[in-house]
Design a protein around this motif. Sequence first.
Motif, mmCIF file in Angstrom:
data_model
loop_
_atom_site.group_PDB
_atom_site.id
_atom_site.type_symbol
_atom_site.label_atom_id
_atom_site.label_comp_id
_atom_site.label_asym_id
_atom_site.label_seq_id
_atom_site.Cartn_x
_atom_site.Cartn_y
_atom_site.Cartn_z
ATOM 1 N N UNK A 89 49.406 -14.287 -0.432
ATOM 2 C CA UNK A 89 48.964 -14.491 1.086
ATOM 3 C C UNK A 89 49.305 -13.041 2.074
ATOM 4 N N UNK A 90 48.887 -13.224 3.117
ATOM 5 C CA UNK A 90 49.424 -11.992 3.915
ATOM 6 C C UNK A 90 50.802 -11.801 4.325
ATOM 7 N N UNK A 91 51.487 -13.092 4.547
ATOM 8 C CA UNK A 91 52.786 -12.995 4.917
ATOM 9 C C UNK A 91 53.603 -13.901 3.850
ATOM 10 N N UNK A 96 56.804 -21.474 5.341
ATOM 11 C CA UNK A 96 57.048 -20.720 6.494
ATOM 12 C C UNK A 96 58.560 -21.419 6.967
ATOM 13 N N UNK A 97 58.980 -21.045 8.140
ATOM 14 C CA UNK A 97 60.227 -21.241 8.557
ATOM 15 C C UNK A 97 60.620 -22.575 8.914
ATOM 16 N N UNK A 142 63.642 -14.163 6.420
ATOM 17 C CA UNK A 142 63.017 -12.926 6.882
ATOM 18 C C UNK A 142 61.417 -13.233 6.413
ATOM 19 N N UNK A 143 60.593 -12.519 7.109
ATOM 20 C CA UNK A 143 59.395 -12.527 6.939
ATOM 21 C C UNK A 143 58.890 -11.180 6.625
ATOM 22 N N UNK A 144 57.839 -11.019 5.709
ATOM 23 C CA UNK A 144 57.352 -9.784 5.056
ATOM 24 C C UNK A 144 55.642 -9.647 5.265
ATOM 25 N N UNK A 203 61.551 -28.319 12.721
ATOM 26 C CA UNK A 203 62.327 -27.032 13.424
ATOM 27 C C UNK A 203 61.353 -26.396 14.254
ATOM 28 N N UNK A 204 62.006 -25.826 15.399
ATOM 29 C CA UNK A 204 61.077 -24.789 16.154
ATOM 30 C C UNK A 204 61.896 -23.516 16.495
ATOM 31 N N UNK A 205 61.065 -22.807 16.942
ATOM 32 C CA UNK A 205 61.797 -21.253 17.073
ATOM 33 C C UNK A 205 62.094 -21.170 18.712
ATOM 34 N N UNK A 206 63.266 -20.362 18.773
ATOM 35 C CA UNK A 206 63.695 -20.118 20.038
ATOM 36 C C UNK A 206 63.977 -18.504 20.082
#
Length: 301
Positions: free
Chosen positions: A52-54, A134-135, A153-155, A295-298
């Motif tokens: 995958x790309x990430x 994913x996260x 971490x994402x790459x 979960x969500x991102x802040x």
Amino acid sequence: MEGSFLEMEFNLEKWRAENPMDYLLAMNLINQSSNKNEVFMKIYKITRLHLPDVLFKYISLTDDIALNESKLDTLEKQEIYMSDVKNLNDPFDSKAYFYRPDELKKYERLKEYDGKLIDDFTLFVKIASLTANSVNNMPMWAHYSNNHKGFCLSYDLKDKRNVQLSSCTFPVQYTNKRIDVTDLMDNEASKMFLEIDNQIAEGKKEIKLDDLSLGFMASLFCNIKHETWSYEKEYRCTAGAIAKGMPFFSASPKAIYIGMNCSQIYVDKLIKIANELQIPVFRMVFNEYDTNFNLSLQSVT
């Protein structure tokens, strides 16, 4: 126009689902070829289509302060740590394949070694595990980030700075059957000893073997795990155990995600590193009053 049409028609996700990696088939094709390097490179190109790309890497932070600081230092240097297989969390890692040494005792050179051509394939490689998850993945946070106390971490594998990372990362194949590679090992031993005898007959004082089959086997088969681990959607960055720079690999993160239970002292340090690297940093949160069970991102500034 024709190229664009073909790209539109080709469904990469569908192709991946219909053509999962089969490392035993790959190794058999390599072994049967007179030009092993060429076949390996063709198989390698196929593995690139599975990336995958990430990809993401979950990292734990525990009560071991020195170890925590080492992990943060590795992040700050834009590297990832390459582990010995024996230090991975699954004691059955690398147990997906085996050979029967008794069947190789027919070779005089192997009798004193109880038929063992190689004691431990895992000594040839070092590994860093990444995931396509994913996260927003609670099991990954719980299992690999010390119950949400660590970070992720994402790459971006398309990032030119991650050429080393992307070029050495392979999809993991999941199976419920162990692979008996005795025939492969027998074939390798036969060819190896024949070549040694030929060089001795030619009067060569230094024996040189340029068949990389056993190296190919070690690098490909270390990417096979039991199917119960398939939820991890793992991809493995693999490198030779004595390759230059070991045990670290260059890897520039795209973003930092901080676990919702991460200690404030490490939250502050991760934010500082993100600012230094000029990448976004997020805190994972769970909304107690939302019907969505995730979960969500802040964003953290």
